[in-house]
Every structure is written in structure tokens, then in C-alpha cells.
Design a protein around this motif. Structure first.
Motif, short mmCIF file in Angstrom:
data_model
loop_
_atom_site.label_atom_id
_atom_site.label_comp_id
_atom_site.label_asym_id
_atom_site.label_seq_id
_atom_site.Cartn_x
_atom_site.Cartn_y
_atom_site.Cartn_z
N ALA A 144 12.63 57.93 54.99
CA ALA A 144 12.63 58.20 53.55
C ALA A 144 14.05 58.16 52.99
O ALA A 144 14.30 57.58 51.92
CB ALA A 144 11.98 59.56 53.27
N ALA A 145 15.00 58.79 53.69
CA ALA A 145 16.38 58.84 53.19
C ALA A 145 17.03 57.47 53.19
O ALA A 145 17.85 57.16 52.31
CB ALA A 145 17.20 59.81 54.03
N ASN A 146 16.70 56.63 54.15
CA ASN A 146 17.32 55.32 54.24
C ASN A 146 16.70 54.30 53.30
O ASN A 146 17.23 53.19 53.17
CB ASN A 146 17.22 54.78 55.67
CG ASN A 146 18.11 55.55 56.63
OD1 ASN A 146 18.92 56.37 56.22
ND2 ASN A 146 17.94 55.29 57.91
N HIS A 147 15.59 54.68 52.65
CA HIS A 147 14.88 53.69 51.85
C HIS A 147 14.69 54.10 50.39
O HIS A 147 14.73 53.24 49.50
CB HIS A 147 13.51 53.43 52.48
CG HIS A 147 12.92 52.11 52.10
ND1 HIS A 147 13.13 50.96 52.81
CD2 HIS A 147 12.15 51.76 51.05
CE1 HIS A 147 12.51 49.96 52.22
NE2 HIS A 147 11.90 50.42 51.16
N CYS A 148 14.46 55.37 50.11
CA CYS A 148 14.08 55.82 48.77
C CYS A 148 15.29 56.29 47.97
O CYS A 148 16.20 56.91 48.51
CB CYS A 148 13.05 56.95 48.85
SG CYS A 148 11.54 56.50 49.72
N GLU A 149 15.25 56.02 46.66
CA GLU A 149 16.30 56.50 45.77
C GLU A 149 16.01 57.91 45.27
O GLU A 149 16.93 58.64 44.90
CB GLU A 149 16.44 55.55 44.58
CG GLU A 149 16.89 54.15 44.97
CD GLU A 149 16.95 53.22 43.79
OE1 GLU A 149 16.68 53.67 42.65
OE2 GLU A 149 17.26 52.02 43.99
N GLU A 150 14.74 58.30 45.23
CA GLU A 150 14.37 59.65 44.78
C GLU A 150 13.30 60.21 45.70
O GLU A 150 12.29 59.56 45.97
CB GLU A 150 13.85 59.62 43.34
CG GLU A 150 13.45 60.98 42.81
CD GLU A 150 12.98 60.94 41.36
OE1 GLU A 150 12.91 62.01 40.73
OE2 GLU A 150 12.69 59.83 40.86
N ARG A 182 20.16 56.12 51.00
CA ARG A 182 20.06 55.55 49.65
C ARG A 182 19.61 56.58 48.62
O ARG A 182 19.47 56.25 47.44
CB ARG A 182 19.07 54.39 49.65
CG ARG A 182 19.52 53.18 50.45
CD ARG A 182 18.46 52.10 50.43
NE ARG A 182 18.11 51.70 49.08
CZ ARG A 182 17.11 50.89 48.78
NH1 ARG A 182 16.35 50.39 49.75
NH2 ARG A 182 16.85 50.56 47.53
N VAL A 183 19.40 57.82 49.03
CA VAL A 183 18.85 58.83 48.12
C VAL A 183 19.86 59.16 47.02
O VAL A 183 21.01 59.50 47.30
CB VAL A 183 18.48 60.13 48.87
CG1 VAL A 183 17.90 61.15 47.90
CG2 VAL A 183 17.49 59.83 49.98
N GLU A 184 19.41 59.07 45.77
CA GLU A 184 20.23 59.43 44.62
C GLU A 184 19.81 60.76 44.01
O GLU A 184 20.64 61.49 43.47
CB GLU A 184 20.16 58.33 43.56
CG GLU A 184 20.70 56.98 44.04
CD GLU A 184 20.54 55.90 42.99
OE1 GLU A 184 20.09 56.21 41.86
OE2 GLU A 184 20.86 54.73 43.30
#
Length: 672
Positions: free
Chosen positions: A407-413, A440-442
Motif C-alpha cells: 500500500a505504501a509503495n503504490h498509493c498516494e492516499e 508514494r504516500v502523500e
């Protein structure tokens, strides 16, 4: 209140005492902003009792002046009207004033009595620029008011793109029959129509279907909360892109699914809170999706408790049929567990364009395997998932461990709000994932998770080296953080590690928003400062933090490379000089203050001190380089003198050319 015409307001607008025509200082201030043409005032919200509104209408407010200044505004774009006082003259004066406005594009009307509603609608007959009209709940309107609205729509003056009429039980079948004629008047421009919760039955629906034949540009239709059986007439409309219907029984649900087999243009389908649908109904939806007729971009199935694992297994096959087009999938509150999640993950392999996935309010307390499959899916396949919502899913530490990396390596939110079983142990897995260079998490939502000092320290570790996270939302279960200074110190260190210049440079300069229950006073002042620096001055933030935290910059580590680093050190100070003039917003949002309280002389003193350290640290190198430096300085002066002489010669040449051109012009004038 005596009758005043427009000329009266024009003649007295510059001199009128705003405090005398308003009931509060706040109202007077906002009225002044309108009068002065403040370009930042683009939206106004008012009521009679909400302190958060721009205008809290009370005794002493002159609505004639308010309407006049709104009418004069060139920047106002939207009005949100929740109250108009009794009194025909007040309402008439107000509507006369706003009728002159040419900038307002959107109006929201709620909680008005019939006279106030009718007066407002009459004032809109000159609003040719109006694009959006929302008439919300609790308007007490009689048939005359509805007829006035129909007249406005029929006139064709307002080319509405968005029309929302919801929560008005007085409409019913009779009102729908009246308003349908009005819809014909705006049909070609209308793109969004919401008629939810208006007590519309079959008769009213028939009237609506007739009117929709002219709505060739309609893209979104909301009809939830009414009491009719679905008609194939809506499905036959070839312009509707979005349909939203909720609270359905099994027969109605099945009828809708069958009717939509001809809706090839449909892009968004929202079927929610239909708890009475049985497996046959879900099979009908699966058949629709599998057919490939509807190339849905968004599918929302929310609050359907009878889906569960079995229903999810059925629907997953349908998702495969729309996988290539699907961008948003909402499956919240559907009693999905580990088995259903695993079935969903298998189907998502074809959803390569999926950007948003909502799975909130399902039970993933025993779904570590399913969450692990989702994590693996994100890492193995070319997915485009940006927004992942897993709030209130009863996820525990093991589930978060299985999910975090993918999830952290793929999703922005990522939204993990309300997962109360997550402890600092689970947060450590998430922290390790956010610390990764590939994170990639913003935006990260962790509200409703019991975070204390140990949790704060773990999250702070995840910020070190992170270059993507910008927004973090935190709040405790008891609506108050149980965090001491130790927890906040960890965050402060992550944002600005003062142990060394290098550590300060490697601190987190990306995150700029930490929300604690919307209470900014909870966040220590030093952390607020660092967050503002990260947000407002990203190009200078590292240098600013270094200058703020280290009064003396030790040049000793650079002496190893000799005088080669001296020009670099000088250049660093030159690039850092703007830090002394940077400002940020203070506690008052209307005021700004300087980041550094340091004069130019003090900053120059820093630079000279650093240069002196080079001289003191390697005196023999400086002596050896003295001759070369002097020779270079001599050549520099010679080159500068030659360039200056060249510049003067060019200027003299240009002046002679200008004189010749003037003489030629003069001679031509003599012989012409």
C-alpha cells in the motif's frame, strides 16, 4: 423600512456607516469587504444563528444594503442562504439588490419560508450567468412558490448546468408535474440533476421522464429516497451518464438491473443501502456487469449488508467484465470478510485503471491473508491505485503488517481511520514502509487509532528520509491526544534534528500538515513552525532550519579538501541569504512574521566567521595560494577594464549612428 430605489443606495454607498446597518462587528467587516471589492471574497454563507457563517442575520441588519453590495460585487461567485427574516419590504429590497449581480454562478437556498423563497426566486430572473441552483431541505414552500420556480426555469434566462432539489417533501407528484415543465426550459444545458428525497411516486416519475427527453446533455441523475418503481424510460435515455438510486427492495433492484442492459452510455452507478436484496438480485447485477454493455468508470455499492463474502464472490466475476474501464470502486459497509476480500483481489487483477478503492466498514479483523493478497497485487501488477480507504475495518497489527509495504509503495492516499486494534507495533510496520525510498504516500489518515507517546515515536521514525508524505491526520478515541512532550519531541526531531548540521539537512522537509482534531493549539509551536516552512518555502527550508538551529557552522570537516571547498562555502551562504527575509503566517491568519530575526550584518558576520575558520585552519595553504590569488585578481581587474572600454566604445558608436540618422531625417525634410 421606507422604500429606497437603486439611486438612493448609489448616492449613499460611500458614506453609509456600516456599523449602523449591521447587527455585529463581523457583519460590518464582511459588508465592508463587499463594498471595497475584496477579490478574496468569492463565497458568502449566512443564517440566523450559526456563528461560523459570514453573516449571522439579526436585529439591526439592513438587508437592502446587503443586497445592494452583493449586486455590485464583481468577484462573488456563490451564495449560501439559510435564512431570510420576515418582512416583505426587507426581502423585496434584498432581492432587488442581488438582481443586479453579474458574477454569481452558484446559489444554495435552505430553510426559507414561502415568502422568502418566492422573493429569492423572483430576484433570479436576471441571473443569466447562473450555472448551479441548489434548493435544499426545510424550505416551507407552497404551490405558489413552486410555480414561481417553474416560471424561472421556463423563462430560459438561467442556463443551469447543475440543479439540486432534495429533501423537500412538499414536492411530491403534483410538484414534480409542475417542475417538469420548467426542466424542459433548461434541458439542453443541464448536466447534473438531483431530486432525492422529494416524495416522488410513479406519477411524478412519469412527468420527469417526459421532461428528460429534452435533457440531451444530462450526465448525472440522483433519485434516491423517493417512492416509485423504476421505469425503463430512464434507461432508454441515451444521454444519462450517472444514476444514483438507494434504499431498494429486491424486486425494484432486479428491475433496475434488467432495465440498464440497454444503457450503454452509463459511466457511474450508485446502488446503496439496499439491504433487502437477495442472491438472485446480486446475480442480476453480475450479469449486467459481465455483459460488458456498461463501461462503468465508477461503481458504488455501499451499505448492502447482504452482500457479504458470498455476494462478493458473485460480484467479482462481474467486475472482471468492466475491469478495463473502472476507475472508482466503492464497496463500503457490505459485511465483507477475508474470503470476500480474497475474491475481490482476484477480480482486481483486470482493473488496471482503478484509481480509488473504498472498503471501509467491512470486517477485516481476521483478514491478514486477504490484506496480504491486496499488498502483493499492488506490487506485482501494473496498477494505478491512488486512493485506498480501509477505515473502520477492525484491522489489527497483523493485518497492517501484511498490507503496509504494498500500500505504501503504490498509493498516494491511505485511510486507516477508526481501526482501534492497531497499536504501536502495527504502526512500526507502517513506519518502516513510509521510510522506504519507494514510498508514494502523500496523505495518511490515522484518526481514531489510540496513539500515545510510543506510537508518536514510531510514526516520527517513519518521517526520517520520507520525501512523499505531506499530510498526516491523527486523533485519539476520546477526542483528545494522550501524548506528552516526549512524543512531540520525537516529531520535532524528525522535522529538524539539531544534533548536527548534516542531521538537520537530512531531516524531513516534506510534510506540512498534521491535523489533531482541527485543533492547531495542540501542536507545539516549534513543530508548527517547521510545518509552515516545509509548506511555504520548500526551496529554502533545509537552509533555514540549518541557520535557525546552528548559530555557528563548523568548517573543520571541510578543511580535509583544502581551499577547494572555500568557494562552495561562500556560495552556500549567498544562496542562503534570502532566508533572512522569508515570512510565514503567524497565529493570526491575516498577519505574517519573519522566520529569522537576524539582521544583514549578523548574517554577514556568520559568513566572515566561516571564512576566517578556513584561514585559521590552513594558514600555509593560504600563504601558498596568495601569489596565485593576487595574480588572478590582477588579471580580473585587467579584463574588467578592457570590457569597460569596449562598452564605452560601443556606446559612442551608437550615439554617432543616432546623430547621423537625425541629420538624414532633417535633410529629407528640407528637400521634400
Amino acid at each position: 423600512m421606507e422604500h429606497r430605489d437603486h439611486n438612493y443606495y448609489e448616492a449613499n454607498s460611500a458614506d453609509v456607516n456600516l456599523e449602523e446597518i449591521t447587527s455585529s462587528a463581523k457583519n460590518a467587516k464582511n459588508l465592508q469587504r463587499l463594498r471595497d471589492g475584496d477579490p478574496r471574497l468569492i463565497h458568502i454563507l449566512w443564517s440566523n444563528g450559526d456563528a461560523l457563517t459570514d453573516f449571522c442575520i439579526g436585529e439591526g441588519d439592513d438587508l437592502g444594503w446587503l443586497g445592494y453590495f452583493i449586486g455590485k460585487s464583481e468577484y462573488l461567485q456563490s451564495l449560501d442562504i439559510n435564512y431570510l427574516p420576515d418582512g416583505e419590504q426587507q426581502m423585496h429590497a434584498f432581492s432587488e439588490g442581488i438582481a443586479r449581480n453579474q458574477s454569481i454562478r452558484n446559489i444554495n437556498i435552505r430553510r426559507l419560508n414561502n415568502d422568502g423563497f418566492t422573493s429569492m426566486i423572483r430576484g433570479l430572473h436576471s441571473f443569466s450567468q447562473l450555472e448551479g441552483l441548489t434548493i435544499g431541505p426545510r424550505n416551507n414552500v407552497d404551490p405558489d412558490g413552486r410555480s414561481e420556480l417553474r416560471t424561472l426555469l421556463e423563462s430560459g434566462v438561467c442556463k443551469l448546468k447543475r440543479f439540486c432539489l432534495h429533501g423537500n417533501n412538499y414536492i411530491g407528484n403534483e410538484g414534480m408535474g409542475v417542475l417538469s415543465n420548467g426542466l424542459i426550459g433548461i434541458g439542453s444545458s443541464l448536466k447534473y440533476l438531483s431530486l432525492s428525497h422529494n416524495s416522488i411516486g410513479n406519477e411524478g416519475l412519469s412527468s420527469l421522464v417526459d421532461a428528460l427527453q429534452t435533457c440531451t446533455g444530462l450526465e448525472t441523475l440522483h433519485l434516491s429516497g423517493n417512492g416509485f418503481s423504476f421505469s425503463e424510460g430512464i434507461a432508454r435515455n441515451q444521454s444519462i451518464r450517472n444514476i444514483n438510486i438507494r434504499n431498494l427492495n429486491n424486486d425494484t433492484f432486479t428491475s433496475i438491473m434488467r432495465a440498464l442492459h440497454s444503457a450503454s452510455q452509463l459511466e457511474e452507478l450508485d446502488i446503496s443501502n439496499s439491504s433487502n436484496v437477495d442472491p438472485d438480485g446480486w446475480s442480476e447485477l453480475r450479469t449486467l456487469l459481465e455483459s460488458g454493455v456498461c463501461k462503468l468508470k465508477q461503481l458504488c455499492l455501499y451499505g448492502n449488508n447482504y452482500i457479504g463474502n458470498e455476494g462478493m464472490g458473485v460480484l467479482s466475476n462481474g467486475l472482471i467484465g468492466i475491469g478495463s474501464s473502472l476507475k472508482c470502486l466503492y464497496l463500503s459497509d457490505n459485511s465483507i470478510g477475508n474470503e470476500g476480500l480474497s475474491s475481490l483481489v482476484d477480480a482486481l487483477q483486470t482493473c488496471t485503471c482503478l484509481e480509488t478503492l473504498h472498503l471501509s466498514r467491512n470486517d477485516f479483523s481476521s483478514a491478514a491473508a486477504g490484506l496480504g493478497s491486496l499488498s502483493s497485487l499492488l506490487q506485482r501488477y501494473e496498477m494505478n491505485l491512488k486512493h485506498l480507504n480501509l477505515s473502520n475495518c477492525r484491522i489489527n497489527d497483523e493485518g497492517l503488517r501484511a498490507l503496509s509495504q504494498g500500500a505504501a509503495n503504490h498509493c498516494e492516499e491511505i485511510d486507516l481511520d477508526g481501526n482501534e486494534s492497531i497499536t504501536s507495533t502495527g504502526l512500526s510496520y507502517l513506519s518502516n514502509a513510509t521510510r522506504s525510498d519507494s514510498c508514494r504516500v502523500e496523505t495518511l489518515w490515522l484518526q481514531g487509532i489510540p496513539i500515545e507517546d510510543d506510537g508518536m515515536e514510531v510514526l516520527a521514525q517513519g518521517l526520517v528520509g520520507n520525501q512523499s508524505l505531506t499530510r498526516l491526520y491523527l486523533v485519539d478515541l476520546d477526542e483528545g491526544m494522550t501524548v506528552t512532550s516526549a512524543g512531540w519531541v520525537a516529531f520535532s526531531t524528525a522535522l529538524c534534528d539539531t544534533s548536527s548540521v548534516n542531521s538537520t539537512y537530512l531531516s524531513n522537509h516534506t510534510i506540512h500538515h498534521i491535523c489533531i482534531e482541527d485543533d492547531e493549539e495542540t501542536i507545539p509551536r516549534d513543530i508548527s513552525l517547521y510545518l509552515q516552512l516545509n509548506k511555504e518555502h520548500p526551496q529554502y527550508v533545509a537552509r533555514c532550519k540549518i541557520i535557525m538551529s546552528h548559530r555557528h557552522l563548523d568548517m573543520t570537516p571541510l578543511l580535509h579538501w583544502g581551499l577547494k571547498c572555500l568557494p562552495l562555502a561562500v556560495a552556500w551562504f549567498e544562496r542562503s541569504k534570502p532566508c533572512t527575509t522569508l515570512t510565514i503566517y503567524d497565529e493570526d491568519p491575516d498577519l505574517r512574521r519573519r522566520v529569522l530575526n537576524e539582521s544583514d550584518e549578523a548574517f554577514e558576520s556568520r559568513k566572515l566567521t566561516a571564512m576566517y575558520e578556513f584561514v585559521r585552519g590552513m594558514p600555509m595553504e593560504v600563504v601558498k595560494s596568495r601569489h596565485g590569488l593576487a595574480l588572478a585578481a590582477t588579471y580580473d581587474k585587467k579584463i574588467a577594464r578592457i570590457e569597460e572600454e569596449k562598452k564605452i566604445a560601443l556606446e559612442q558608436r551608437d550615439r554617432k549612428i543616432e546623430q547621423l540618422e537625425e541629420e538624414i531625417t532633417r535633410l529629407r525634410g528640407l528637400y521634400s
